[in-house]
Design a protein around this motif. Structure first.
Motif, PDB file in Angstrom:
ATOM      1  N   VAL A  37       0.838  -1.207   0.000  1.00 19.25           N
ATOM      2  CA  VAL A  37       0.000   0.000   0.000  1.00 19.25           C
ATOM      3  C   VAL A  37       0.871   1.254   0.000  1.00 19.25           C
ATOM      4  O   VAL A  37       0.617   2.203  -0.748  1.00 19.25           O
ATOM      5  CB  VAL A  37      -0.979  -0.009   1.191  1.00 19.25           C
ATOM      6  N   HIS A  38       1.922   1.256   0.811  1.00 13.51           N
ATOM      7  CA  HIS A  38       2.817   2.418   0.823  1.00 13.51           C
ATOM      8  C   HIS A  38       3.465   2.599  -0.548  1.00 13.51           C
ATOM      9  O   HIS A  38       3.468   3.702  -1.095  1.00 13.51           O
ATOM     10  CB  HIS A  38       3.908   2.266   1.893  1.00 13.51           C
ATOM     11  N   PHE A  39       4.004   1.527  -1.108  1.00 11.25           N
ATOM     12  CA  PHE A  39       4.685   1.602  -2.394  1.00 11.25           C
ATOM     13  C   PHE A  39       3.755   2.079  -3.505  1.00 11.25           C
ATOM     14  O   PHE A  39       4.100   2.964  -4.279  1.00 11.25           O
ATOM     15  CB  PHE A  39       5.284   0.238  -2.750  1.00 11.25           C
ATOM     16  N   LEU A  40       2.566   1.512  -3.580  1.00  4.64           N
ATOM     17  CA  LEU A  40       1.647   1.856  -4.660  1.00  4.64           C
ATOM     18  C   LEU A  40       0.969   3.208  -4.499  1.00  4.64           C
ATOM     19  O   LEU A  40       0.749   3.914  -5.483  1.00  4.64           O
ATOM     20  CB  LEU A  40       0.561   0.781  -4.789  1.00  4.64           C
ATOM     21  N   PHE A  41       0.624   3.558  -3.276  1.00  4.63           N
ATOM     22  CA  PHE A  41      -0.264   4.705  -3.099  1.00  4.63           C
ATOM     23  C   PHE A  41       0.273   5.861  -2.258  1.00  4.63           C
ATOM     24  O   PHE A  41      -0.256   6.962  -2.334  1.00  4.63           O
ATOM     25  CB  PHE A  41      -1.579   4.236  -2.465  1.00  4.63           C
ATOM     26  N   ASN A  70      -9.907  -6.725 -10.980  1.00  8.26           N
ATOM     27  CA  ASN A  70     -10.253  -6.309 -12.330  1.00  8.26           C
ATOM     28  C   ASN A  70      -8.996  -6.334 -13.195  1.00  8.26           C
ATOM     29  O   ASN A  70      -8.030  -5.636 -12.890  1.00  8.26           O
ATOM     30  CB  ASN A  70     -10.861  -4.910 -12.273  1.00  8.26           C
ATOM     31  N   LEU A  71      -8.991  -7.120 -14.261  1.00 10.36           N
ATOM     32  CA  LEU A  71      -7.790  -7.298 -15.076  1.00 10.36           C
ATOM     33  C   LEU A  71      -7.294  -5.989 -15.684  1.00 10.36           C
ATOM     34  O   LEU A  71      -6.088  -5.738 -15.724  1.00 10.36           O
ATOM     35  CB  LEU A  71      -8.017  -8.335 -16.172  1.00 10.36           C
ATOM     36  N   ASP A  72      -8.193  -5.129 -16.138  1.00 12.65           N
ATOM     37  CA  ASP A  72      -7.754  -3.857 -16.706  1.00 12.65           C
ATOM     38  C   ASP A  72      -7.049  -2.999 -15.659  1.00 12.65           C
ATOM     39  O   ASP A  72      -6.059  -2.329 -15.947  1.00 12.65           O
ATOM     40  CB  ASP A  72      -8.941  -3.096 -17.310  1.00 12.65           C
ATOM     41  N   ARG A  73      -7.540  -3.037 -14.431  1.00 14.32           N
ATOM     42  CA  ARG A  73      -6.903  -2.281 -13.354  1.00 14.32           C
ATOM     43  C   ARG A  73      -5.579  -2.919 -12.949  1.00 14.32           C
ATOM     44  O   ARG A  73      -4.623  -2.216 -12.634  1.00 14.32           O
ATOM     45  CB  ARG A  73      -7.828  -2.170 -12.159  1.00 14.32           C
ATOM     46  N   VAL A  74      -5.513  -4.247 -12.973  1.00 10.17           N
ATOM     47  CA  VAL A  74      -4.251  -4.933 -12.689  1.00 10.17           C
ATOM     48  C   VAL A  74      -3.200  -4.510 -13.711  1.00 10.17           C
ATOM     49  O   VAL A  74      -2.047  -4.260 -13.370  1.00 10.17           O
ATOM     50  CB  VAL A  74      -4.429  -6.473 -12.696  1.00 10.17           C
ATOM     51  N   LYS A  75      -3.603  -4.398 -14.958  1.00 13.62           N
ATOM     52  CA  LYS A  75      -2.678  -3.954 -15.997  1.00 13.62           C
ATOM     53  C   LYS A  75      -2.125  -2.568 -15.678  1.00 13.62           C
ATOM     54  O   LYS A  75      -0.934  -2.312 -15.839  1.00 13.62           O
ATOM     55  CB  LYS A  75      -3.373  -3.927 -17.357  1.00 13.62           C
ATOM     56  N   GLU A  76      -2.990  -1.665 -15.234  1.00 20.44           N
ATOM     57  CA  GLU A  76      -2.534  -0.315 -14.887  1.00 20.44           C
ATOM     58  C   GLU A  76      -1.562  -0.348 -13.709  1.00 20.44           C
ATOM     59  O   GLU A  76      -0.566   0.358 -13.693  1.00 20.44           O
ATOM     60  CB  GLU A  76      -3.713   0.607 -14.582  1.00 20.44           C
ATOM     61  N   LEU A  77      -1.863  -1.177 -12.707  1.00 21.71           N
ATOM     62  CA  LEU A  77      -0.946  -1.317 -11.573  1.00 21.71           C
ATOM     63  C   LEU A  77       0.407  -1.845 -12.030  1.00 21.71           C
ATOM     64  O   LEU A  77       1.453  -1.360 -11.603  1.00 21.71           O
ATOM     65  CB  LEU A  77      -1.536  -2.247 -10.510  1.00 21.71           C
ATOM     66  N   LEU A  78       0.397  -2.846 -12.911  1.00 22.17           N
ATOM     67  CA  LEU A  78       1.650  -3.407 -13.409  1.00 22.17           C
ATOM     68  C   LEU A  78       2.436  -2.394 -14.245  1.00 22.17           C
ATOM     69  O   LEU A  78       3.662  -2.347 -14.179  1.00 22.17           O
ATOM     70  CB  LEU A  78       1.382  -4.671 -14.220  1.00 22.17           C
ATOM     71  N   PHE A  80       2.389   0.819 -13.768  1.00 18.25           N
ATOM     72  CA  PHE A  80       2.940   1.720 -12.761  1.00 18.25           C
ATOM     73  C   PHE A  80       4.199   1.115 -12.140  1.00 18.25           C
ATOM     74  O   PHE A  80       5.247   1.742 -12.080  1.00 18.25           O
ATOM     75  CB  PHE A  80       1.894   2.007 -11.683  1.00 18.25           C
ATOM     76  N   VAL A  81       4.090  -0.134 -11.694  1.00 17.21           N
ATOM     77  CA  VAL A  81       5.224  -0.809 -11.065  1.00 17.21           C
ATOM     78  C   VAL A  81       6.383  -0.930 -12.054  1.00 17.21           C
ATOM     79  O   VAL A  81       7.547  -0.778 -11.687  1.00 17.21           O
ATOM     80  CB  VAL A  81       4.810  -2.192 -10.516  1.00 17.21           C
ATOM     81  N   GLY A  82       6.058  -1.166 -13.317  1.00 18.45           N
ATOM     82  CA  GLY A  82       7.091  -1.277 -14.337  1.00 18.45           C
ATOM     83  C   GLY A  82       7.865   0.003 -14.560  1.00 18.45           C
ATOM     84  O   GLY A  82       9.043  -0.028 -14.933  1.00 18.45           O
ATOM     85  N   ALA A  94      10.396  -6.913 -17.702  1.00 15.34           N
ATOM     86  CA  ALA A  94       9.115  -7.534 -18.021  1.00 15.34           C
ATOM     87  C   ALA A  94       7.976  -7.108 -17.099  1.00 15.34           C
ATOM     88  O   ALA A  94       6.813  -7.269 -17.452  1.00 15.34           O
ATOM     89  CB  ALA A  94       9.245  -9.056 -17.972  1.00 15.34           C
ATOM     90  N   ILE A  95       8.262  -6.554 -15.937  1.00 18.82           N
ATOM     91  CA  ILE A  95       7.224  -6.251 -14.956  1.00 18.82           C
ATOM     92  C   ILE A  95       6.158  -5.295 -15.488  1.00 18.82           C
ATOM     93  O   ILE A  95       4.993  -5.438 -15.186  1.00 18.82           O
ATOM     94  CB  ILE A  95       7.815  -5.727 -13.625  1.00 18.82           C
ATOM     95  N   GLY A  96       6.508  -4.347 -16.312  1.00 16.53           N
ATOM     96  CA  GLY A  96       5.525  -3.397 -16.814  1.00 16.53           C
ATOM     97  C   GLY A  96       4.899  -3.789 -18.135  1.00 16.53           C
ATOM     98  O   GLY A  96       4.004  -3.126 -18.634  1.00 16.53           O
ATOM     99  N   ASP A  97       5.358  -4.896 -18.720  1.00 15.34           N
ATOM    100  CA  ASP A  97       4.842  -5.343 -20.008  1.00 15.34           C
ATOM    101  C   ASP A  97       3.563  -6.140 -19.791  1.00 15.34           C
ATOM    102  O   ASP A  97       3.587  -7.249 -19.276  1.00 15.34           O
ATOM    103  CB  ASP A  97       5.883  -6.202 -20.723  1.00 15.34           C
ATOM    104  N   VAL A  98       2.452  -5.563 -20.184  1.00 16.97           N
ATOM    105  CA  VAL A  98       1.157  -6.225 -20.004  1.00 16.97           C
ATOM    106  C   VAL A  98       0.568  -6.660 -21.343  1.00 16.97           C
ATOM    107  O   VAL A  98      -0.589  -7.050 -21.403  1.00 16.97           O
ATOM    108  CB  VAL A  98       0.163  -5.317 -19.246  1.00 16.97           C
ATOM    109  N   SER A  99       1.381  -6.608 -22.384  1.00 15.03           N
ATOM    110  CA  SER A  99       0.870  -6.912 -23.722  1.00 15.03           C
ATOM    111  C   SER A  99       0.375  -8.349 -23.859  1.00 15.03           C
ATOM    112  O   SER A  99      -0.482  -8.627 -24.680  1.00 15.03           O
ATOM    113  CB  SER A  99       1.950  -6.634 -24.768  1.00 15.03           C
TER     114      SER A  99
END
Length: 106
Positions: A37-41, A70-78, A80-82, A94-99
């Motif tokens: 939570v700290h890292f993401l937000f 929600n897969l679309d939201r997971v993609k956005e999180l990934l 961000f992390v990428g 590869a962490i940010g690649d959601v293709s």
């Protein structure tokens, strides 16, 4: 499962000397634990990217449980992390690649 290469988890396994966020420690905020939570937000180091993530995720952008459902939201999180260098040593580029994630797989 709670296992992610952030200091809160790494410290439990004796892989980090501290459970605190090193970015916040540098700024003088010594007592902030580096959790998901700290890292993401909350981490001030990533304020600009967090803003972009908030815009992409909409009004419930800080709802971790809802975002993970929600897969679309997971993609956005990934994505961000990428963009963050924090987990790059562990996961590489590869962490940010959601293709390869397809919404119809769910």
């Amino acid at each position: 499962m709670g296992h992610i290469p952030l200091n809160s988890c790494l410290h439990r396994f004796k892989k980090s000397d501290t459970r605190h966020c090193e970015s916040c420690w540098v700024r003088g905020w010594l007592e902030i634990t580096e959790t998901v939570v700290h890292f993401l937000f909350k981490c001030q180091t990533y304020t600009g990217e967090s803003y972009n993530m908030d815009r992409a995720l909409g009004r419930h952008s800080r709802d971790l449980r809802g975002n993970l459902a929600n897969l679309d939201r997971v993609k956005e999180l990934l994505k961000f992390v990428g963009r963050m260098a924090r987990l790059k040593m562990t996961f590489g580029d590869a962490i940010g690649d959601v293709s390869h994630l397809d919404t119809e797989e769910v």
